[in-house]
Enzyme design. Structure first.
Site, mmCIF file in Angstrom:
data_model
loop_
_atom_site.group_PDB
_atom_site.id
_atom_site.type_symbol
_atom_site.label_atom_id
_atom_site.label_comp_id
_atom_site.label_asym_id
_atom_site.label_seq_id
_atom_site.Cartn_x
_atom_site.Cartn_y
_atom_site.Cartn_z
ATOM 1 N N ASP A 1 -4.024 1.973 -1.197
ATOM 2 C CA ASP A 1 -3.131 3.127 -1.096
ATOM 3 C C ASP A 1 -3.216 3.821 0.257
ATOM 4 O O ASP A 1 -2.437 4.741 0.514
ATOM 5 C CB ASP A 1 -3.459 4.139 -2.202
ATOM 6 C CG ASP A 1 -4.826 4.779 -2.012
ATOM 7 O OD1 ASP A 1 -4.915 6.021 -1.950
ATOM 8 O OD2 ASP A 1 -5.820 4.041 -1.929
ATOM 9 N N PHE B 1 -4.261 -5.023 -2.109
ATOM 10 C CA PHE B 1 -3.525 -3.789 -2.383
ATOM 11 C C PHE B 1 -4.394 -2.572 -2.090
ATOM 12 O O PHE B 1 -5.530 -2.487 -2.571
ATOM 13 C CB PHE B 1 -3.101 -3.738 -3.858
ATOM 14 C CG PHE B 1 -2.151 -4.821 -4.269
ATOM 15 C CD1 PHE B 1 -0.786 -4.700 -4.038
ATOM 16 C CD2 PHE B 1 -2.615 -5.967 -4.903
ATOM 17 C CE1 PHE B 1 0.101 -5.694 -4.438
ATOM 18 C CE2 PHE B 1 -1.741 -6.963 -5.307
ATOM 19 C CZ PHE B 1 -0.378 -6.831 -5.062
ATOM 20 N N PHE C 1 -7.949 -5.797 -5.055
ATOM 21 C CA PHE C 1 -7.425 -4.462 -5.359
ATOM 22 C C PHE C 1 -8.383 -3.385 -4.865
ATOM 23 O O PHE C 1 -9.604 -3.497 -5.057
ATOM 24 C CB PHE C 1 -7.289 -4.257 -6.880
ATOM 25 C CG PHE C 1 -6.361 -5.188 -7.586
ATOM 26 C CD1 PHE C 1 -5.028 -4.861 -7.782
ATOM 27 C CD2 PHE C 1 -6.825 -6.395 -8.100
ATOM 28 C CE1 PHE C 1 -4.177 -5.705 -8.473
ATOM 29 C CE2 PHE C 1 -5.984 -7.252 -8.793
ATOM 30 C CZ PHE C 1 -4.649 -6.907 -8.975
ATOM 31 N N ASP C 2 -7.847 -2.344 -4.271
ATOM 32 C CA ASP C 2 -8.589 -1.100 -4.140
ATOM 33 C C ASP C 2 -8.667 -0.470 -5.539
ATOM 34 O O ASP C 2 -7.918 -0.850 -6.443
ATOM 35 C CB ASP C 2 -7.862 -0.182 -3.157
ATOM 36 C CG ASP C 2 -8.543 1.161 -2.982
ATOM 37 O OD1 ASP C 2 -9.790 1.214 -3.078
ATOM 38 O OD2 ASP C 2 -7.838 2.156 -2.754
ATOM 39 N N GLY C 3 -9.569 0.494 -5.702
ATOM 40 C CA GLY C 3 -9.708 1.126 -7.008
ATOM 41 C C GLY C 3 -8.865 2.371 -7.161
ATOM 42 O O GLY C 3 -7.819 2.363 -7.814
#
Length: 368
Positions: free
Chosen positions: A329, A327, A210-212
């Protein structure tokens, strides 16, 4: 004895020493052989409210490029006709396929430890395909021995309105517009992309990266960067280090993964847990990393690994991790991951997204 004279009846002989021992392996081998011939009992589908539900579109699970081209260029009738003519030919695996296989591997381990538990992954095929295409999808699922019992085929209508009814924890699709619809409905969702090359991933451990910011967390910090620059961002993060960030769209999915991880931890299997999570962020550890970690702690969550890259490309590191899905954004991070062979998924949330036009450009509908 004279020829033609009847034989005298003989008493049966006692088996010699070791005869039973010699016969035992033969019977054991025969039992294993016939057990393998018996049809294997499929596990029971869990109740949706008890499971971690992953909804995937047909174009996320399988490669349907040729079929999509027919749909776009020749229309729905020709598309359905083509699918019917080829319904005994299984689709090739799509970008979400390794992820789904890894989910099922985790389920097998969970059922070994907790035979009666419904706290497992439940995969739902969520597609706007016509029901006539369902036979080919079912044949493909059976061909690859996938356990997908729940289908939602909406015949051209958007399936997004059904996601909440299926208690969806994560929705993966190849259609960016439908993913945006799901995000707007408050559902964790991402547009999944195929990697530029195939990479072997773990068959026994589910790995999710995951990105943060704007993925696990809100886009609060990204807004500071965009409006005031990095120096102001570092000052802001230091001043708010002990104030948890608001949650992002995939916080709930990390929470669900953590719940399943704890089922293995309670059996003393932390080091052998078949689920591993990663935080892969462009944040710097010294200047802005503490707030990210303290936010996770405040939620009662953690990731197995936290990787702070201080703005360096994520692709090379992801190549080493080899997650089943990553993932982010921001599309340039997604593209960088793709180039290194990682299945990447774009989360269309937050200030980094391209502003929508008031009158969006017309797109060809997709057969998901």
């Amino acid at each position: 004895m004279e020829p033609g004279q009847p034989r005298e009846p003989q008493e049966p002989r006692e088996p010699g020493p070791g005869a039973e021992t010699a016969a035992a392996p033969v019977w054991e081998e025969a039992k294993i052989f016939y057990d393998n011939l018996a049809p294997k009992k499929k596990p029971k589908s869990p109740k949706p409210q008890n499971a971690v539900t992953i909804a995937v579109s047909s174009r996320a699970l399988f490669r349907m490029d040729e079929e999509q081209q027919i749909y776009t260029e020749q229309g729905v009738e020709e598309y359905v006709r083509y699918q019917l003519e080829h319904e005994n030919e299984p689709f090739s695996p799509g970008p979400a396929f390794p992820f789904v296989k890894a989910l099922e591997a985790v389920n097998r381990r969970l059922r070994e430890l907790y035979p009666d538990s419904e706290d497992v992954f439940d995969i739902v095929l969520m597609t706007n395909n016509h029901a006539q295409v369902g036979v080919r999808l079912i044949n493909s699922i059976n061909h690859y021995d996938l356990f997908i019992e729940r289908f939602c085929m909406t015949g051209g209508n958007s399936p997004i309105c059904y996601l909440k009814a299926y208690h969806t924890n994560l929705y993966l699709s190849a259609d960016a517009e439908k993913v945006r619809e799901a995000i707007d409905e408050g559902i964790a969702a991402a547009t999944i992309f195929s990697p530029s090359r195939d990479v072997v991933v773990s068959q026994s451990q589910l790995r999710v990266a995951f990105d943060g910011d704007a993925v696990l967390f809100s886009d609060e910090s990204e807004r500071i960067v965009k409006a005031h620059g990095l120096d102001r961002f570092f000052e802001h993060e230091k001043a708010h280090e002990n104030k948890p960030l608001a949650q992002g769209p995939l916080k709930g999915f990390l929470e669900a993964l953590g719940r399943l991880q704890k089922k293995f931890y309670s059996k003393g299997l932390r080091l052998e847990c078949p689920i591993r999570t990663y935080l892969v962020t462009a944040r710097s550890a010294a200047s802005s990393g503490a707030r990210a970690l303290k936010t996770l702690r405040s939620w009662g969550l953690e990731t197995d690994e936290a990787l702070f890259l201080a703005g360096a490309p994520k692709g090379p590191l992801l190549e080493k991790i080899r997650p089943h899905i990553f993932f982010d954004d921001q599309m340039f991070h997604v593209a960088g991951a793709q180039e290194m062979g990682t299945v990447a998924a774009h989360v269309p949330y937050g200030v980094a997204q391209t502003p929508r036009r008031t009158a969006p450009a017309k797109q060809a509908p997709s057969a998901q």
